[in-house]
Write a protein that holds these residues in place. Structure first.
Motif, PDB file in Angstrom:
ATOM      1  N   PRO A 160     -20.053   0.591  -1.670  1.00 20.06           N
ATOM      2  CA  PRO A 160     -18.790   1.308  -1.909  1.00 20.06           C
ATOM      3  C   PRO A 160     -18.476   2.234  -0.737  1.00 20.06           C
ATOM      4  N   LYS A 161     -17.265   2.757  -0.733  1.00 18.16           N
ATOM      5  CA  LYS A 161     -16.852   3.678   0.327  1.00 18.16           C
ATOM      6  C   LYS A 161     -17.234   5.119   0.015  1.00 18.16           C
ATOM      7  N   LEU A 162     -17.617   5.396  -1.221  1.00 19.75           N
ATOM      8  CA  LEU A 162     -17.902   6.775  -1.610  1.00 19.75           C
ATOM      9  C   LEU A 162     -19.241   7.264  -1.072  1.00 19.75           C
ATOM     10  N   ASP A 163     -19.306   8.560  -0.804  1.00 23.26           N
ATOM     11  CA  ASP A 163     -20.546   9.234  -0.464  1.00 23.26           C
ATOM     12  C   ASP A 163     -21.062   9.877  -1.749  1.00 23.26           C
ATOM     13  N   LEU A 164     -22.221   9.446  -2.209  1.00 24.58           N
ATOM     14  CA  LEU A 164     -22.692   9.832  -3.539  1.00 24.58           C
ATOM     15  C   LEU A 164     -22.799  11.344  -3.702  1.00 24.58           C
ATOM     16  N   GLU A 165     -23.337  12.029  -2.714  1.00 31.59           N
ATOM     17  CA  GLU A 165     -23.538  13.475  -2.831  1.00 31.59           C
ATOM     18  C   GLU A 165     -22.210  14.216  -2.910  1.00 31.59           C
ATOM     19  N   ILE A 166     -21.263  13.823  -2.056  1.00 34.25           N
ATOM     20  CA  ILE A 166     -19.938  14.472  -2.085  1.00 34.25           C
ATOM     21  C   ILE A 166     -19.197  14.096  -3.366  1.00 34.25           C
ATOM     22  N   TYR A 167     -19.326  12.847  -3.773  1.00 34.57           N
ATOM     23  CA  TYR A 167     -18.633  12.341  -4.962  1.00 34.57           C
ATOM     24  C   TYR A 167     -19.019  13.131  -6.211  1.00 34.57           C
ATOM     25  N   ILE A 180      -4.299   4.637  -2.274  1.00 38.34           N
ATOM     26  CA  ILE A 180      -3.483   4.281  -3.438  1.00 38.34           C
ATOM     27  C   ILE A 180      -1.999   4.403  -3.090  1.00 38.34           C
ATOM     28  N   ARG A 181      -1.660   5.455  -2.373  1.00 37.62           N
ATOM     29  CA  ARG A 181      -0.263   5.611  -1.933  1.00 37.62           C
ATOM     30  C   ARG A 181       0.154   4.446  -1.032  1.00 37.62           C
ATOM     31  N   ARG A 182      -0.753   4.027  -0.133  1.00 38.92           N
ATOM     32  CA  ARG A 182      -0.440   2.890   0.746  1.00 38.92           C
ATOM     33  C   ARG A 182      -0.249   1.610  -0.071  1.00 38.92           C
ATOM     34  N   ALA A 183      -1.088   1.404  -1.071  1.00 39.72           N
ATOM     35  CA  ALA A 183      -0.979   0.193  -1.886  1.00 39.72           C
ATOM     36  C   ALA A 183       0.343   0.156  -2.645  1.00 39.72           C
ATOM     37  N   VAL A 184       0.728   1.295  -3.234  1.00 44.54           N
ATOM     38  CA  VAL A 184       1.999   1.353  -3.966  1.00 44.54           C
ATOM     39  C   VAL A 184       3.170   1.146  -3.011  1.00 44.54           C
ATOM     40  N   THR A 185       3.101   1.771  -1.838  1.00 46.28           N
ATOM     41  CA  THR A 185       4.171   1.627  -0.841  1.00 46.28           C
ATOM     42  C   THR A 185       4.306   0.172  -0.400  1.00 46.28           C
ATOM     43  N   GLN A 186       3.187  -0.497  -0.194  1.00 43.89           N
ATOM     44  CA  GLN A 186       3.226  -1.904   0.223  1.00 43.89           C
ATOM     45  C   GLN A 186       3.858  -2.765  -0.859  1.00 43.89           C
ATOM     46  N   PHE A 187       3.541  -2.493  -2.110  1.00 48.18           N
ATOM     47  CA  PHE A 187       4.141  -3.278  -3.201  1.00 48.18           C
ATOM     48  C   PHE A 187       5.647  -3.049  -3.270  1.00 48.18           C
ATOM     49  N   VAL A 188       6.066  -1.786  -3.214  1.00 48.70           N
ATOM     50  CA  VAL A 188       7.494  -1.476  -3.293  1.00 48.70           C
ATOM     51  C   VAL A 188       8.247  -2.080  -2.108  1.00 48.70           C
ATOM     52  N   SER A 189       7.575  -2.167  -0.943  1.00 49.15           N
ATOM     53  CA  SER A 189       8.208  -2.717   0.259  1.00 49.15           C
ATOM     54  C   SER A 189       8.167  -4.245   0.307  1.00 49.15           C
ATOM     55  N   GLY A 190       7.516  -4.851  -0.677  1.00 45.97           N
ATOM     56  CA  GLY A 190       7.475  -6.313  -0.723  1.00 45.97           C
ATOM     57  C   GLY A 190       6.346  -6.931   0.078  1.00 45.97           C
ATOM     58  N   ARG A 191       5.402  -6.122   0.547  1.00 49.54           N
ATOM     59  CA  ARG A 191       4.255  -6.661   1.286  1.00 49.54           C
ATOM     60  C   ARG A 191       3.072  -6.783   0.307  1.00 49.54           C
ATOM     61  N   GLU A 243      -8.461  -4.639  -3.004  1.00 50.58           N
ATOM     62  CA  GLU A 243      -9.723  -5.389  -2.999  1.00 50.58           C
ATOM     63  C   GLU A 243     -10.796  -4.659  -2.202  1.00 50.58           C
ATOM     64  N   SER A 244     -10.394  -3.952  -1.145  1.00 48.33           N
ATOM     65  CA  SER A 244     -11.385  -3.239  -0.341  1.00 48.33           C
ATOM     66  C   SER A 244     -12.018  -2.075  -1.107  1.00 48.33           C
ATOM     67  N   TYR A 245     -11.329  -1.599  -2.163  1.00 43.40           N
ATOM     68  CA  TYR A 245     -11.858  -0.502  -2.971  1.00 43.40           C
ATOM     69  C   TYR A 245     -12.390  -0.969  -4.325  1.00 43.40           C
ATOM     70  N   ARG A 246     -12.421  -2.259  -4.541  1.00 44.86           N
ATOM     71  CA  ARG A 246     -12.911  -2.768  -5.830  1.00 44.86           C
ATOM     72  C   ARG A 246     -14.338  -2.280  -6.136  1.00 44.86           C
ATOM     73  N   PRO A 247     -15.283  -2.304  -5.173  1.00 44.06           N
ATOM     74  CA  PRO A 247     -16.636  -1.819  -5.489  1.00 44.06           C
ATOM     75  C   PRO A 247     -16.653  -0.382  -6.004  1.00 44.06           C
ATOM     76  N   ASP A 248     -15.809   0.485  -5.444  1.00 42.13           N
ATOM     77  CA  ASP A 248     -15.755   1.884  -5.903  1.00 42.13           C
ATOM     78  C   ASP A 248     -15.284   1.956  -7.345  1.00 42.13           C
ATOM     79  N   TYR A 249     -14.254   1.183  -7.674  1.00 42.28           N
ATOM     80  CA  TYR A 249     -13.691   1.256  -9.021  1.00 42.28           C
ATOM     81  C   TYR A 249     -14.627   0.639 -10.054  1.00 42.28           C
TER      82      TYR A 249
END
Length: 450
Positions: free
Chosen positions: A24-31, A288-299, A308-314
């Motif tokens: 995952p992208k998270l740092d366990l101690e900071i998380y 998350i903001r980038r993902a929503v923006t991409q959807f609204v923009s049609g990308r 998908e790149s954040y699926r392991p974190d979730y």
């Protein structure tokens, strides 16, 4: 992978547990610093049980967290998992001295609090009785007896004398119900919590309530309602007011993901991107903001790639883990449907480039969507084309004309009725001001018109 770890995660898979092999992208101690209370152990334990890269680190942290508390059962669970995953670690051996001392201390404290509470009841002092139940509830919660804790907290209610005390009881019960994953009870307690004037005037309580509702509705798979709860949270409220439930980053992730799964482009634009309050939360999770923006923009393919790149974190999140497959499937289906709207025909090769996944054919996925009714299209397997079904313009025009005629007929009848009533010098009480009449008075109109 180490043989012990491999055997451990084989066991987890055999028990239908979730195994996350990607880092995952998270740092366990900071998380984990973003949380307080018993949710810290719950999150560490889940990561240790699910994440191959973080297994040993998370279980060792969970053991340390358990030893800072009083719950010996949790300590035993974490040590038992670590003994299977990494038996050579020092923490994989039971600290028998700590266990015996803590269990004796827990028993003595329970007896002391019960004796004190009995004395308060004999003296009939309401405030002392309320505080006695609260102390007992907190103790039982800390040692892991959630049923006894909920019972003790509930018994505080007859002795409440201020709105602040009422809110404290509600929060105790909400917290215990969330730990037990009794989502219906969570919403019931939150309903009582938000029903006081004190709560309506306290923005911190409102935010706590909205986040609590979001978590409970997420647990019940009511994704749009849950999204609305997270989207309404106030970022000006300190995280310390609700971090026994979630962190600000969690609010951004939960709200953004659930909105993507349940809202159309216009709603996403207004409720997420143009929401000044939620925009502050999104600063904690800019992807998350980038993902929503991409959807609204049609990308759409870019939106899916970010998620998908954040699926392991979730998949390592305490509340999201069970819902990630369903949420991602809904978002992916929406992206595919929106992608096809401007076209009458698209080649399967183009669809594969935009939405293809390793080891899975886009043709099979489209066929499943068509069978489920999520997509109105046809697949030409010979020509390798996807043809969307377009509505017949002539049929649409005829249907619209029929609806217009029916509407005109209803309006004409209503006007005739009003004319008849006015001519007979009658007054209709209880009816609608504009159009429509109570059925029990229709005979008056018919007689007048006749």
């Amino acid at each position: 992978m180490d043989q012990n770890l491999q055997a451990f995660f084989t066991l987890v898979e055999n028990q239908d547990g979730v195994v996350v092999r990607d880092p995952p992208k998270l740092d366990l101690e900071i998380y984990i610093q973003n949380y307080k209370g018993r949710t810290r152990f719950d999150r560490l334990f889940l990561i240790g049980r699910s994440s191959v890269p973080l297994c040993v680190e998370a279980l060792k942290a969970a053991i340390a967290e358990a030893k800072r508390g009083k719950d010996t059962h949790r300590y035993r669970e974490a040590v038992e998992l670590l003994r299977i995953a990494a038996p050579s670690e020092p923490e994989a051996t039971y600290d028998q001295a700590w266990l015996e001392a803590q269990e004796a201390s827990n028993k003595a404290e329970t007896n002391r609090l019960l004796t004190e509470l009995k004395g308060y009841k004999n003296n009939l002092i309401k405030e002392s009785i309320r505080m006695g139940h609260e102390d007992l509830g907190k103790h039982m919660e800390s040692i892991g007896d959630l049923n006894a804790a909920a019972e003790a907290y509930s018994k505080m209610r007859p002795d409440i004398s201020t709105p602040k005390q009422f809110l404290d009881v509600g929060k105790h019960l909400v917290r215990v119900s969330i730990q037990r994953q009794e989502w219906g009870m969570v919403t019931a307690h939150l309903g009582k919590l938000g029903g006081t004037q004190y709560a309506e005037d306290d923005k911190a309580v409102q935010t706590y309530t909205k986040i609590g509702y979001g978590i409970a509705l997420l647990g019940q798979e009511k994704y749009k309602d849950a999204a609305l709860g997270f989207l309404a949270a106030d970022p000006a409220i300190p995280a310390s007011s609700y971090n026994e439930l979630a962190s600000p980053s969690d609010v951004a992730v939960y709200g953004g993901l659930l909105a993507l799964a349940s809202m159309d482009r216009e709603e996403l634009q207004s409720a997420v991107l143009e929401n000044s309050k939620f925009r502050t939360f999104l600063e904690q999770a800019p992807h998350i903001r980038r993902a929503v923006t991409q959807f609204v923009s049609g990308r759409y393919s870019a939106c899916i790639a970010i998620l998908e790149s954040y699926r392991p974190d979730y998949l390592l999140d305490l509340y999201l883990q069970k819902h990630v497959p369903a949420i991602y499937s809904q978002i992916r289906n929406k992206c595919i449907v929106q992608y096809l709207i401007p076209f009458s025909c698209v080649s399967l090769d183009t669809m594969e480039k935009a939405f293809g996944r390793p080891g899975q054919s886009i043709e099979d996925e489209l066929a499943d969507m068509i069978q489920a009714g999520a997509l109105e299209a046809r697949i030409d397997s010979i020509k390798k084309l996807v043809t969307t079904r377009t509505a017949n313009p002539r049929s649409q025009m005829q249907a619209a004309a029929l609806r217009t005629a029916e509407h005109y007929e209803r309006q004409a009848l209503d006007r005739l009725r009003r004319i008849g009533l006015a001519a007979a010098d009658l007054e209709l009480k209880g009816g609608k001001k504009l159009g429509g009449f109570a059925p029990q008075h229709d005979f008056l109109v018919e007689e007048t018109l006749g």
